[in-house]
Design an enzyme around this catalytic site. Structure first.
Site, PDB file in Angstrom:
ATOM      1  N   SER A 151       0.870  -1.183   0.000  1.00  8.77           N
ATOM      2  CA  SER A 151       0.000   0.000   0.000  1.00  8.77           C
ATOM      3  C   SER A 151       0.901   1.225   0.000  1.00  8.77           C
ATOM      4  O   SER A 151       2.045   1.155   0.442  1.00  8.77           O
ATOM      5  CB  SER A 151      -0.955  -0.007   1.192  1.00  8.77           C
ATOM      6  OG  SER A 151      -0.260  -0.200   2.400  1.00  8.77           O
ATOM      7  N   GLU A 210       1.224   5.544   0.652  1.00  7.20           N
ATOM      8  CA  GLU A 210       0.628   6.720   1.304  1.00  7.20           C
ATOM      9  C   GLU A 210       1.066   7.999   0.594  1.00  7.20           C
ATOM     10  O   GLU A 210       2.233   8.164   0.271  1.00  7.20           O
ATOM     11  CB  GLU A 210       1.076   6.755   2.770  1.00  7.20           C
ATOM     12  CG  GLU A 210       0.417   7.866   3.562  1.00  7.20           C
ATOM     13  CD  GLU A 210       0.709   7.753   5.045  1.00  7.20           C
ATOM     14  OE1 GLU A 210       0.459   6.685   5.641  1.00  7.20           O
ATOM     15  OE2 GLU A 210       1.190   8.756   5.612  1.00  7.20           O
ATOM     16  N   ASP A 242      -2.328  14.752  16.052  1.00  8.37           N
ATOM     17  CA  ASP A 242      -1.386  15.381  16.985  1.00  8.37           C
ATOM     18  C   ASP A 242      -1.942  16.705  17.467  1.00  8.37           C
ATOM     19  O   ASP A 242      -2.820  17.285  16.828  1.00  8.37           O
ATOM     20  CB  ASP A 242      -0.042  15.602  16.277  1.00  8.37           C
ATOM     21  CG  ASP A 242       0.728  14.292  16.174  1.00  8.37           C
ATOM     22  OD1 ASP A 242       0.695  13.524  17.159  1.00  8.37           O
ATOM     23  OD2 ASP A 242       1.331  14.042  15.123  1.00  8.37           O
ATOM     24  N   PHE A 297      11.888  15.032  11.998  1.00 11.31           N
ATOM     25  CA  PHE A 297      10.541  14.485  12.179  1.00 11.31           C
ATOM     26  C   PHE A 297      10.564  13.297  13.153  1.00 11.31           C
ATOM     27  O   PHE A 297       9.659  13.128  13.975  1.00 11.31           O
ATOM     28  CB  PHE A 297       9.964  14.069  10.818  1.00 11.31           C
ATOM     29  CG  PHE A 297       8.526  13.664  10.898  1.00 11.31           C
ATOM     30  CD1 PHE A 297       7.558  14.597  11.234  1.00 11.31           C
ATOM     31  CD2 PHE A 297       8.140  12.353  10.689  1.00 11.31           C
ATOM     32  CE1 PHE A 297       6.226  14.225  11.346  1.00 11.31           C
ATOM     33  CE2 PHE A 297       6.810  11.969  10.797  1.00 11.31           C
ATOM     34  CZ  PHE A 297       5.857  12.917  11.116  1.00 11.31           C
ATOM     35  N   HIS A 307       3.609  -1.005   3.830  1.00  7.99           N
ATOM     36  CA  HIS A 307       2.979   0.289   3.558  1.00  7.99           C
ATOM     37  C   HIS A 307       4.107   1.300   3.343  1.00  7.99           C
ATOM     38  O   HIS A 307       4.940   1.494   4.228  1.00  7.99           O
ATOM     39  CB  HIS A 307       2.119   0.698   4.767  1.00  7.99           C
ATOM     40  CG  HIS A 307       1.374   1.983   4.593  1.00  7.99           C
ATOM     41  ND1 HIS A 307       0.220   2.085   3.831  1.00  7.99           N
ATOM     42  CD2 HIS A 307       1.590   3.230   5.093  1.00  7.99           C
ATOM     43  CE1 HIS A 307      -0.234   3.336   3.879  1.00  7.99           C
ATOM     44  NE2 HIS A 307       0.579   4.040   4.634  1.00  7.99           N
TER      45      HIS A 307
HETATM   46  C1  LIG Z   1       0.194   5.016   9.822  1.00  9.30           C
HETATM   47  C2  LIG Z   1       0.026   6.392  10.444  1.00  9.30           C
HETATM   48  C3  LIG Z   1      -0.605   7.396   9.729  1.00  9.30           C
HETATM   49  C4  LIG Z   1      -0.801   8.664  10.286  1.00  9.30           C
HETATM   50  N1  LIG Z   1      -1.461   9.629   9.541  1.00  9.30           N
HETATM   51  C5  LIG Z   1      -1.731  10.825  10.108  1.00  9.30           C
HETATM   52  C6  LIG Z   1      -2.500  11.828   9.398  1.00  9.30           C
HETATM   53  O1  LIG Z   1      -2.922  11.624   8.247  1.00  9.30           O
HETATM   54  N2  LIG Z   1      -2.760  13.014  10.011  1.00  9.30           N
HETATM   55  C7  LIG Z   1      -2.305  13.260  11.291  1.00  9.30           C
HETATM   56  O2  LIG Z   1      -2.583  14.368  11.812  1.00  9.30           O
HETATM   57  N3  LIG Z   1      -1.568  12.350  11.985  1.00  9.30           N
HETATM   58  C8  LIG Z   1      -1.276  11.148  11.430  1.00  9.30           C
HETATM   59  N4  LIG Z   1      -0.544  10.213  12.130  1.00  9.30           N
HETATM   60  C9  LIG Z   1       0.002  10.576  13.447  1.00  9.30           C
HETATM   61  C10 LIG Z   1      -0.992  10.324  14.601  1.00  9.30           C
HETATM   62  O3  LIG Z   1      -2.117  11.153  14.462  1.00  9.30           O
HETATM   63  C11 LIG Z   1      -0.258  10.634  15.901  1.00  9.30           C
HETATM   64  O4  LIG Z   1       0.764   9.687  16.118  1.00  9.30           O
HETATM   65  C12 LIG Z   1      -1.129  10.775  17.128  1.00  9.30           C
HETATM   66  O5  LIG Z   1      -0.357  11.364  18.173  1.00  9.30           O
HETATM   67  C13 LIG Z   1      -1.674   9.463  17.661  1.00  9.30           C
HETATM   68  O6  LIG Z   1      -2.655   8.988  16.861  1.00  9.30           O
HETATM   69  P1  LIG Z   1      -3.274   7.510  17.122  1.00  9.30           P
HETATM   70  O7  LIG Z   1      -4.430   7.373  16.238  1.00  9.30           O
HETATM   71  O8  LIG Z   1      -2.225   6.487  17.078  1.00  9.30           O
HETATM   72  O9  LIG Z   1      -3.792   7.736  18.641  1.00  9.30           O
HETATM   73  P2  LIG Z   1      -4.360   6.796  19.759  1.00  9.30           P
HETATM   74  O10 LIG Z   1      -4.292   5.372  19.387  1.00  9.30           O
HETATM   75  O11 LIG Z   1      -5.661   7.329  20.198  1.00  9.30           O
HETATM   76  O12 LIG Z   1      -3.301   7.073  20.882  1.00  9.30           O
HETATM   77  C14 LIG Z   1      -1.916   6.891  20.626  1.00  9.30           C
HETATM   78  C15 LIG Z   1      -1.175   6.598  21.917  1.00  9.30           C
HETATM   79  O13 LIG Z   1      -1.287   7.709  22.795  1.00  9.30           O
HETATM   80  C16 LIG Z   1      -1.436   7.255  24.118  1.00  9.30           C
HETATM   81  N5  LIG Z   1      -2.741   7.697  24.612  1.00  9.30           N
HETATM   82  C17 LIG Z   1      -3.805   8.081  23.877  1.00  9.30           C
HETATM   83  N6  LIG Z   1      -4.837   8.446  24.675  1.00  9.30           N
HETATM   84  C18 LIG Z   1      -4.401   8.283  25.932  1.00  9.30           C
HETATM   85  C19 LIG Z   1      -5.012   8.469  27.203  1.00  9.30           C
HETATM   86  N7  LIG Z   1      -6.265   8.883  27.323  1.00  9.30           N
HETATM   87  N8  LIG Z   1      -4.280   8.203  28.300  1.00  9.30           N
HETATM   88  C20 LIG Z   1      -3.018   7.752  28.192  1.00  9.30           C
HETATM   89  N9  LIG Z   1      -2.384   7.550  27.002  1.00  9.30           N
HETATM   90  C21 LIG Z   1      -3.066   7.813  25.903  1.00  9.30           C
HETATM   91  C22 LIG Z   1      -1.348   5.749  24.066  1.00  9.30           C
HETATM   92  O14 LIG Z   1      -0.030   5.352  24.315  1.00  9.30           O
HETATM   93  C23 LIG Z   1      -1.741   5.427  22.656  1.00  9.30           C
HETATM   94  O15 LIG Z   1      -1.169   4.232  22.170  1.00  9.30           O
HETATM   95  C24 LIG Z   1      -0.328   8.939  11.601  1.00  9.30           C
HETATM   96  C25 LIG Z   1       0.327   7.923  12.330  1.00  9.30           C
HETATM   97  C26 LIG Z   1       0.501   6.656  11.772  1.00  9.30           C
HETATM   98  C27 LIG Z   1       1.199   5.578  12.563  1.00  9.30           C
END
Ligand SMILES: Cc1cc2nc3c(=O)[nH]c(=O)nc-3n(C[C@H](O)[C@H](O)[C@H](O)COP(=O)(O)OP(=O)(O)OC[C@H]3O[C@@H](n4cnc5c(N)ncnc54)[C@H](O)[C@@H]3O)c2cc1C
Length: 329
Positions: free
Chosen positions: A35, A37, A129, A238, A288
């Site tokens: 895949s 991105e 983020d 980054f 990916h």
């Molecule tokens: C494949 C991939 C694609 C991405 N694409 C984008 C994008 O298109 N746009 C963008 O803005 N960002 C993107 N990101 C970055 C991502 O948004 C950030 O890494 C963000 O900080 C975490 O997102 P997540 O969905 O993994 O969060 P979550 O799974 O909700 O949380 C990530 C981690 O944060 C900690 N955490 C979360 N909530 C809590 C809580 N309540 N208490 C304690 N710990 C907590 C945990 O350790 C958890 O594993 C991408 C990341 C990856 C890996």
């Protein structure tokens, strides 16, 4: 005398150093699923670059191609336009990234419904983020707090194929590796069908993470995110933000090449090819690629993995028909 000494050290290495087996030839392994991105373009020139990249990679028949969502939803319209165009003008299966940042649940749900209406069946569900300048992540008062909640929300809307993020080296905000793994498991339990990892350079880190995922009962694919490095300085910057470590050996490989783009590209291709072939030899059969909207390295590395262009009209394993069967309008 010096010849004897160097012969001695060569012999010493030969007699006591580790034996490293040849990697299997790609022809002895089935070609992996890929895949790709992309990020949504900001200018007409970047848009032309993106579409040249898409057209170059399209014949490789990836399982899906995903389009990122800018921090704080800043690219909402551009992400949507790019995904819609991929859906309507290519043979590819698009996946739209969506984040929880700066939007109510209703707003996120509306974007998801619009994707479903447009025939898009795959969402990469992310928390996102903190906006620039904010030190910590604060959920929107009326929004999804984290990715797990968004996955549940998407499941209520439609039968989306949902991917989530995973962090082989731990998310920077993780309380502990175990807590981080638990967050991943909860996202899967909420309805995600695969995780895509943050990029990493140390192959062992990913393979050990896979062991821990399996031990935690996670059985969906954990697809490694591969970042071919061409601009080492910006990858280093980054990586410090996203918690990916940059090994000293990688730094050394790019040392002295700041002004030598051509050698940097050759080194980047070698590093990434070695990484994917080692993963493939360890049984990894999905990758990916973070293409950064540049096709050449991704194309070359895919070739090394044994992936060849498909004849026009030959869909990949999941597209273009697959996402259009489930009642697309
Ligand atoms: C494949 C991939 C694609 C991405 N694409 C984008 C994008 O298109 N746009 C963008 O803005 N960002 C993107 N990101 C970055 C991502 O948004 C950030 O890494 C963000 O900080 C975490 O997102 P997540 O969905 O993994 O969060 P979550 O799974 O909700 O949380 C990530 C981690 O944060 C900690 N955490 C979360 N909530 C809590 C809580 N309540 N208490 C304690 N710990 C907590 C945990 O350790 C958890 O594993 C991408 C990341 C990856 C890996």
């Amino acid at each position: 005398m010096s010849t004897m000494a160097s012969l001695g050290s060569t012999l010493e290495r030969w007699l006591t150093g580790p034996r490293v087996a040849m990697l299997p030839s790609p022809s002895s392994l089935p070609p992996p699923q890929l895949s790709f991105e992309f990020f949504p373009p900001r200018t007409a020139k970047l848009e032309a670059d993106l579409w040249a990249c898409i057209r170059r990679l399209e014949p490789l028949a990836p399982r899906f191609v995903s389009v990122t969502y800018g921090a704080g939803g800043s690219t909402r319209a551009r992400t949507h336009e790019t995904v819609a165009r991929l859906r309507h003008e290519t043979s590819l299966t698009p996946a739209a990234h969506l984040t929880c940042v700066g939007a109510t649940r209703e707003e996120v749900d509306a974007v998801a419904r619009a994707y479903w209406q447009a025939g898009v069946r795959h969402i990469v569900a992310l928390r996102g983020d903190p906006p620039a300048g904010a030190a910590t992540y604060e959920p929107h008062p009326g929004g999804y707090a984290q990715a797990e909640d968004m996955v549940r929300g998407l499941r209520r809307i439609a039968a989306f194929d949902i991917s989530v993020g995973a962090y082989p080296e731990g998310h920077p905000a993780a309380l502990s590796p175990a807590a981080d793994l638990d967050f991943l498991r909860r996202k899967i339990d909420a309805g995600a069908s695969r995780a895509i990892t943050q990029y990493f350079f140390d192959t062992d880190v990913y393979l050990r993470f896979l062991d821990r995922c399996h031990a935690a009962g996670i059985s969906v694919p954990i697809v490694p995110g591969i970042m071919p490095v061409t601009n080492f300085a910006s990858v280093k910057r980054f990586s410090a933000l996203c918690g990916a470590s940059v090994p000293a050996w990688l730094e050394r490989l790019f040392d002295g090449l700041d002004e030598d783009a051509e050698t940097r590209r050759l080194v980047a291709a070698t590093v990434a090819a070695e990484q994917v072939r080692t993963l493939q030899a360890n049984g990894v059969d999905e990758f990916h690629f973070y293409t950064l909207n540049r096709p050449d390295l991704t194309y070359a590395i895919a070739h090394i993995l044994g992936v060849r262009p498909q004849a026009a009209g030959t869909p990949g394993p999941e597209g273009p028909g697959a996402d259009r069967q489930a009642g697309a309008p």
